[in-house]
Motif scaffolding. Structure first.
Motif, PDB file in Angstrom:
ATOM      1  N   LEU A 245       4.779   2.970  -1.095  1.00 37.20           N
ATOM      2  CA  LEU A 245       6.394   3.071  -1.011  1.00 37.20           C
ATOM      3  C   LEU A 245       6.410   4.793  -1.133  1.00 37.20           C
ATOM      4  CD1 LEU A 245       8.533   1.252  -1.027  1.00 37.20           C
ATOM      5  CD2 LEU A 245       8.343   1.163  -3.637  1.00 37.20           C
TER       6      LEU A 245
ATOM      7  N   SER B  18       8.282   4.930 -10.328  1.00 33.46           N
ATOM      8  CA  SER B  18       8.200   3.493  -9.974  1.00 33.46           C
ATOM      9  C   SER B  18       9.026   2.940 -11.139  1.00 33.46           C
ATOM     10  CB  SER B  18       6.896   2.624  -9.824  1.00 33.46           C
ATOM     11  OG  SER B  18       6.214   3.049  -8.534  1.00 33.46           O
TER      12      SER B  18
ATOM     13  N   SER C  11      10.863  -0.552 -10.852  1.00 34.16           N
ATOM     14  CA  SER C  11      10.540  -2.064 -10.912  1.00 34.16           C
ATOM     15  C   SER C  11       9.606  -2.291  -9.758  1.00 34.16           C
ATOM     16  CB  SER C  11      11.623  -2.826 -10.842  1.00 34.16           C
ATOM     17  OG  SER C  11      12.508  -2.253  -9.859  1.00 34.16           O
ATOM     18  N   THR C  12       8.970  -3.584  -9.761  1.00 34.44           N
ATOM     19  CA  THR C  12       8.168  -3.995  -8.529  1.00 34.44           C
ATOM     20  C   THR C  12       8.726  -4.624  -7.418  1.00 34.44           C
ATOM     21  OG1 THR C  12       6.498  -4.144 -10.412  1.00 34.44           O
ATOM     22  CG2 THR C  12       5.688  -4.874  -8.402  1.00 34.44           C
ATOM     23  N   LEU C  13       8.114  -4.145  -6.235  1.00 31.47           N
ATOM     24  CA  LEU C  13       8.439  -5.042  -5.009  1.00 31.47           C
ATOM     25  C   LEU C  13       7.294  -5.807  -4.737  1.00 31.47           C
ATOM     26  CD1 LEU C  13       9.910  -2.110  -3.158  1.00 31.47           C
ATOM     27  CD2 LEU C  13      11.201  -3.949  -4.150  1.00 31.47           C
TER      28      LEU C  13
ATOM     29  N   ASP D 172       5.965  -9.158  -1.680  1.00 33.48           N
ATOM     30  CA  ASP D 172       5.899  -9.510  -0.095  1.00 33.48           C
ATOM     31  C   ASP D 172       6.767 -10.446   0.152  1.00 33.48           C
ATOM     32  OD1 ASP D 172       4.603 -11.458  -1.465  1.00 33.48           O
ATOM     33  OD2 ASP D 172       3.134 -11.876   0.196  1.00 33.48           O
TER      34      ASP D 172
ATOM     35  N   ILE E 140      12.144  -4.508   2.217  1.00 32.48           N
ATOM     36  CA  ILE E 140      12.564  -3.223   1.374  1.00 32.48           C
ATOM     37  C   ILE E 140      13.452  -2.390   2.223  1.00 32.48           C
ATOM     38  CG2 ILE E 140      11.549  -1.218   0.302  1.00 32.48           C
ATOM     39  CD1 ILE E 140       8.575  -2.689   0.487  1.00 32.48           C
TER      40      ILE E 140
ATOM     41  N   ALA F  67      14.627  -0.388  -2.579  1.00 32.43           N
ATOM     42  CA  ALA F  67      15.007  -1.592  -3.208  1.00 32.43           C
ATOM     43  C   ALA F  67      14.932  -2.561  -2.210  1.00 32.43           C
ATOM     44  CB  ALA F  67      16.476  -1.468  -3.842  1.00 32.43           C
ATOM     45  N   ARG F  68      14.766  -3.935  -2.784  1.00 31.05           N
ATOM     46  CA  ARG F  68      14.904  -4.990  -1.763  1.00 31.05           C
ATOM     47  C   ARG F  68      16.460  -5.484  -1.654  1.00 31.05           C
ATOM     48  NH1 ARG F  68      16.174  -9.040  -5.313  1.00 31.05           N
ATOM     49  NH2 ARG F  68      14.961  -8.828  -7.328  1.00 31.05           N
TER      50      ARG F  68
ATOM     51  N   GLY G 228      18.721  -5.848  -4.726  1.00 29.93           N
ATOM     52  CA  GLY G 228      17.789  -5.930  -5.886  1.00 29.93           C
ATOM     53  C   GLY G 228      17.893  -4.473  -6.761  1.00 29.93           C
TER      54      GLY G 228
ATOM     55  N   ALA H 295      13.446   0.284  -7.009  1.00 30.78           N
ATOM     56  CA  ALA H 295      12.364  -0.035  -7.372  1.00 30.78           C
ATOM     57  C   ALA H 295      11.467   1.168  -7.656  1.00 30.78           C
ATOM     58  CB  ALA H 295      11.480  -0.921  -6.323  1.00 30.78           C
TER      59      ALA H 295
END
Ligand SMILES: CC(C)(COP(=O)(O)OP(=O)(O)OC[C@H]1O[C@@H](n2cnc3c(N)ncnc32)[C@H](O)[C@@H]1OP(=O)(O)O)[C@@H](O)C(=O)NCCC(=O)NCCSC(=O)C[C@](C)(O)C(=O)O
Length: 287
Positions: A224, A247, A249-251, A253, A257, A273-274, A277, A280
């Motif tokens: 990322l 980092s 927060s976690t992304l 699959d 993104i 970010a998603r 969301g 991240a």
């Protein structure tokens, strides 16, 4: 002093800090084949001719630790207690870092990585005890030509528990510039292969879900950061002088993104970010 939940081994910070100063050196040639595979995976341009500048952050794929299968831990990383301290918290993540660029590695050059543990700290996070291990990497070319200095922040966390849930953070804002990435399992697998990273959270879905408690395969922090740094370089028309990232927060699959960027003078603020969301990864590129 933050301690792991009842039933886990206590954390002896003085013991862990005994690892400060430990170092590891390894070297590898930046081959045209590696550059091609990197560019094909990250979707960036690449001139594979000898002497051409290699793609930005390819050094993350160079001379990785190559532990024997018998020397791996549960998570697929080299077992702790060798170069890295034996932190008694099971879940490892890439928390952040910083790159200072001195010169580009060139295709065909042998690149040397000298890594040193520079700090070990314990903190109490909203999600439980956290142990941060800081590693400094000095990347040099032939005749010790300085290429890059990197600070890597690794964090270790306790086992996933239902009580570790936190209040949902707000959705990330929309940046002026945006780029969409689809984190397919194939992309994650290819980046793991490029970096010789055996961490099972990125390709072993039953392990990621059932053992580490994630909802899917985890998007690599360094991948990322690389995508954001390439985005910054593309927007500015040149590589940054420094790049800092964290980092938050976690992304996984399970969703696209969005890379976001907002310019401000010689600085570019970036985040990932998603859709809908929280942030991240938060990053800053200085030119
Ligand atoms: C880092 C987590 C666990 C903190 O978790 P938290 O939310 O519980 O922490 P917090 O309550 O926000 O903060 C507690 C303390 O930690 C500090 N802190 C908080 N965050 C950071 C950070 N990033 N870097 C440095 N320090 C940090 C923070 O400043 C604070 O310090 P203070 O008490 O002194 O005020 C949480 O934010 C998180 O889960 N982030 C996402 C991590 C992630 O997804 N990484 C990429 C994927 S893992 C990976 O790529 C793996 C790889 C490549 O295979 C591989 O093993 O190397």
């Amino acid at each position: 002093m933050p301690q792991p939940p009842t039933g886990s081994a206590p954390i002896d910070l003085a013991l862990l800090r005994g690892w400060i100063g430990r170092s590891d050196t390894a070297a590898e040639t930046v081959t045209p084949e590696l550059a091609r595979r990197f560019a094909a995976t990250l979707g960036c341009g690449c001139d594979p001719a000898a002497g051409a500048a290699a793609p930005l952050l390819i050094h993350l794929c160079i001379a990785p630790p190559a532990a024997a299968m018998t020397d791996l831990g549960r998570d697929g990383h080299p077992a702790k207690g060798g170069f890295l301290p034996p932190v008694p918290l099971p879940r490892r993540m890439w928390a952040g870092g910083a790159f200072t660029f001195h010169d580009a590695p060139r295709i065909g050059e042998e690149i040397t990585r000298r890594s040193t543990v520079t700090d070990v700290t314990l903190k109490q996070g909203r999600t439980g005890p956290l142990c941060f291990v800081t590693v400094q990497h000095e990347i040099t070319g032939p005749d010790a030509r300085p290429l890059l200095t990197e600070r890597q922040d690794i964090v270790y966390r306790s086992e996933a528990t239902d009580t570790a849930a936190k209040a949902a953070p707000p959705a990330a804002p929309a940046g002026h510039h945006q780029r969409r990435i689809t984190p397919t399992p194939t992309l994650l697998f290819r980046y793991s292969a490029l970096t010789f990273n055996g961490h099972r959270i990125h390709y072993d879905a039953p392990y990621a879900r059932q053992v580490e408690g994630y909802p899917g395969l985890v998007v690599h922090g360094p991948m990322l950061a690389t995508l954001l740094c390439h985005f910054a370089a593309d927007l500015h028309g040149q590589p940054p002088k420094t790049f800092h990232f964290r980092s938050l927060s976690t992304l996984f699959d399970d969703a696209d993104i969005i890379l976001h960027a907002e310019a401000g003078g010689s600085t570019l603020r970036l985040w990932a970010a998603r859709d809908g969301g929280p942030v991240a990864m938060d990053a800053r590129a200085e030119f």
